[in-house]
Design an enzyme around this catalytic site. Structure first.
Site, mmCIF file in Angstrom:
data_model
loop_
_atom_site.group_PDB
_atom_site.id
_atom_site.type_symbol
_atom_site.label_atom_id
_atom_site.label_comp_id
_atom_site.label_asym_id
_atom_site.label_seq_id
_atom_site.Cartn_x
_atom_site.Cartn_y
_atom_site.Cartn_z
ATOM 1 C CE1 TYR A 217 36.796 25.654 42.331
ATOM 2 C CE2 TYR A 217 35.082 24.361 42.241
ATOM 3 C CZ TYR A 217 36.115 25.096 43.292
ATOM 4 O OH TYR A 217 35.666 25.034 44.345
ATOM 5 C CG ASP B 271 42.563 23.241 47.918
ATOM 6 O OD1 ASP B 271 41.903 23.040 49.060
ATOM 7 O OD2 ASP B 271 42.689 22.459 47.027
#
EC number: 5.4.99.12
Length: 267
Positions: free
Chosen positions: A109, A55
């Site tokens: 992540y 994003d």
């Protein structure tokens, strides 16, 4: 086919995936490849695919792209046309059937959550990570309607005023990591009881004040993407370029933080 490891500072980009309005990492990558004379078909290099779509504001250390590349295209050559905030640093020759999205078996992540003690309790945060780990339907943690059932692991460690949260899964739905971190933060700070996570993992949708908003994107990093049997060779010159660029950015942000800390009027 050749796969490339790409690191980028996502703060200046509107995400990874190419879009017509606003600068993205993929836009910068395609412009660099075009400048180098790499062949395109239907607006992209033949066989092109990427490991994932980060994003806006999210950074990466191991974003991976693969496509039909000429033999001379090394990471250092790619860096010659990329903006400084995007650095290729390793590559691997892969088979013609390789697909950077579908062949990845795990993605990792890392989120740097500012959560100083005593306002955030590390023990509660660890309990929250343990509750969210495993196989669940995470429909309350993503805006996606499909692909919400995932198996993932969450671990954290304290690093000074930060809780470093590591999330690992085969794949992630949109905003999933950021909403998981937001839920962990709420439990750590005593804003939600641990039992709230059970409700969030139930079949019933959360609504109104019970909804889980995503944590900010800037502290999130795509740290690793796993491809069994693929061995990436680090381009030493390209890797050194990446280290230099990002060390400079780190120093600048430390200076920016000092300035922000000095803005408050004296008491």
């Amino acid at each position: 086919m050749r796969a490339f490891r790409i690191a980028y500072d996502g703060t200046g980009f509107r995400g990874f995936q190419r879009q017509p309005h606003g600068e993205t990492v993929e836009n910068a990558l395609f412009e660099a490849l075009s400048s180098l004379g790499v062949a395109f078909e239907d607006g992209r290099p033949p066989g092109y695919a990427a490991a994932g779509r980060t994003d806006a504001g999210v950074s990466a250390r191991a974003q991976t792209v693969a496509f039909e590349a000429p033999a001379w295209l090394l990471p250092r050559a790619l860096n010659g046309e990329l903006p400084a905030s995007v650095r290729a640093w390793a590559a691997a020759d892969v088979g013609d059937a390789f697909h950077a999205t579908h062949d990845a078996t795990a993605r990792a992540y890392r989120y740097f959550l500012y959560a100083p003690e005593p306002s955030a309790d590390t023990t509660r945060a660890r309990a929250a990570c343990a509750r969210l780990s495993g196989s669940h339907d995470f429909h309350n943690f993503t805006p996606d309607d499909r692909g919400t059932e995932r198996t993932l692991s969450m671990r954290l460690r304290r690093q000074g005023p930060f809780l470093v949260v590591d999330c690992r899964a085969g794949g992630f739905a949109r905003q999933l990591v950021r909403r998981l971190v937001a839920a962990v933060a709420a439990v750590a700070r005593g804003e939600r009881p641990l039992s709230f996570l059970g409700r969030a993992l139930d079949d019933d949708p959360l609504s109104g004040a019970d909804g889980i908003a995503a944590a900010p994107p800037e502290p999130l990093l795509l740290a690793d993407v796993v491809y069994p049997g693929v061995e990436f060779t680090v381009d030493d010159r390209a890797a050194e370029s990446a280290r230099t660029v990002f060390a400079t950015r780190r120093r600048q942000r430390l200076a920016d933080a000092r300035v922000a800390g000095a803005l408050s009027p004296p008491e």
